[in-house]
Write an enzyme that holds these catalytic residues in place. Sequence first.
Site, mmCIF file in Angstrom:
data_model
loop_
_atom_site.group_PDB
_atom_site.id
_atom_site.type_symbol
_atom_site.label_atom_id
_atom_site.label_comp_id
_atom_site.label_asym_id
_atom_site.label_seq_id
_atom_site.Cartn_x
_atom_site.Cartn_y
_atom_site.Cartn_z
ATOM 1 N N CYS A 188 13.585 59.050 49.975
ATOM 2 C CA CYS A 188 13.291 60.475 49.760
ATOM 3 C C CYS A 188 13.166 61.198 51.097
ATOM 4 O O CYS A 188 12.521 60.702 52.024
ATOM 5 C CB CYS A 188 11.996 60.623 48.963
ATOM 6 N N CYS A 213 5.806 63.557 52.407
ATOM 7 C CA CYS A 213 4.494 63.364 51.780
ATOM 8 C C CYS A 213 3.784 62.209 52.493
ATOM 9 O O CYS A 213 4.289 61.084 52.523
ATOM 10 C CB CYS A 213 4.646 63.058 50.302
ATOM 11 N N CYS A 248 3.147 58.653 50.835
ATOM 12 C CA CYS A 248 4.180 58.051 49.997
ATOM 13 C C CYS A 248 5.057 57.026 50.711
ATOM 14 O O CYS A 248 5.660 57.317 51.751
ATOM 15 C CB CYS A 248 5.063 59.140 49.396
ATOM 16 N N CYS A 295 8.339 58.070 31.267
ATOM 17 C CA CYS A 295 8.532 59.023 32.362
ATOM 18 C C CYS A 295 9.621 58.488 33.285
ATOM 19 O O CYS A 295 9.503 57.382 33.819
ATOM 20 C CB CYS A 295 7.243 59.232 33.138
ATOM 21 N N CYS A 310 9.392 62.214 29.557
ATOM 22 C CA CYS A 310 8.965 63.040 30.685
ATOM 23 C C CYS A 310 9.890 62.711 31.860
ATOM 24 O O CYS A 310 10.416 61.601 31.951
ATOM 25 C CB CYS A 310 7.518 62.708 31.039
ATOM 26 N N CYS A 357 3.377 68.568 33.094
ATOM 27 C CA CYS A 357 2.544 67.437 33.496
ATOM 28 C C CYS A 357 2.334 67.594 34.997
ATOM 29 O O CYS A 357 3.293 67.481 35.771
ATOM 30 C CB CYS A 357 3.249 66.129 33.163
ATOM 31 N N ARG A 374 -4.852 61.925 32.570
ATOM 32 C CA ARG A 374 -4.301 60.582 32.711
ATOM 33 C C ARG A 374 -4.849 59.863 33.931
ATOM 34 O O ARG A 374 -4.715 60.342 35.054
ATOM 35 C CB ARG A 374 -2.779 60.617 32.800
#
Length: 316
Positions: free
Chosen positions: A55, A59, A62, A99, A131, A191, A263
């Site tokens: 990616c 972040c 991550c 998801c 999702c 979400c 969640r």
Amino acid sequence: MNTSLRYDWTEQELQEIHDLPLLQLIDRARSVHLQHHDPYTIDVCRLISIKTGGCPEDCRYCAQSSRYQTFVTPERSLDKEEVLKRAADAKASGASRICLSVAQRDVKEGAQFEKIREMISSIKEMGLSVCCTLGMMTEDQAQKLKEAGLTYYNHNLDTSERYYPEVVTTRTYHERIKTLDAADKAGLKVCSGGILGLGETKEDRLQLILTFAKRRPHPASVPVNSLVPIEGTPFAHREKIPLFELVRFIATARIAMPSSMIRLSAGRESLSKEAQALCFLAGANSIFQGNKLLTVQNRTVEEDAELMRDLGLKGK
């Protein structure tokens, strides 16, 4: 006590709730929970990573960011047959929602996008809710996903708008909000949640809840993650969030957003059975199932089955 949906919360109100004596706070959150949910039913979700790693975002928590040297190496995208097999396995072990995740900055139309739309339709035909978390997207893309059968779109805000630049610099908070708006306008259920333990203050946590609680509608699902420090990332040595702070966040979110699913997500692997039970008492009513959650360890399917038996809980 008024437990109807509100969209006019103030930070002062949320702070007074958050700072109640812990057992009093849990009692209040439990009362709200009982009025809006079956307290003995848990929404069980399974995350399937279609493309892991590589990616371009930065972040700082991550392992999938291409900017950091972590144990994660970019993997090929899963084909449709493998995704459907994993979805079927998840359904057999009690999951009601799948998801689908792709590590990328934003939705990219083309062959991959069409393949994901096909996956959504096929998983929906299994009787499962679907999702996706695919990064930032436009209203038109959201509509196309909705037409394919998508129910939820996940796009976490992570933290408060004030603290966000300390966590991510390659996109803005406003860009994140625009994606939530696009999902809402397309008729998708939002979400969106956060990560605790990034170095944020209590005020940042309350601001995050406030951002969600002022949305019309509230997010249908709010994942609450505890940071799992990963070697190679800038946040590798952050301290673990204390359990009672996690419980206070869950209880406050439950009171502010009575009808949302809260969640218990990343970081659950380090929580004991007793700690998870306390989170459920405080208002959590959804979990991610499966041995791995993206790149971090999760409770095993067998451990979750035992936990739910011990607590007298059942899947949706």
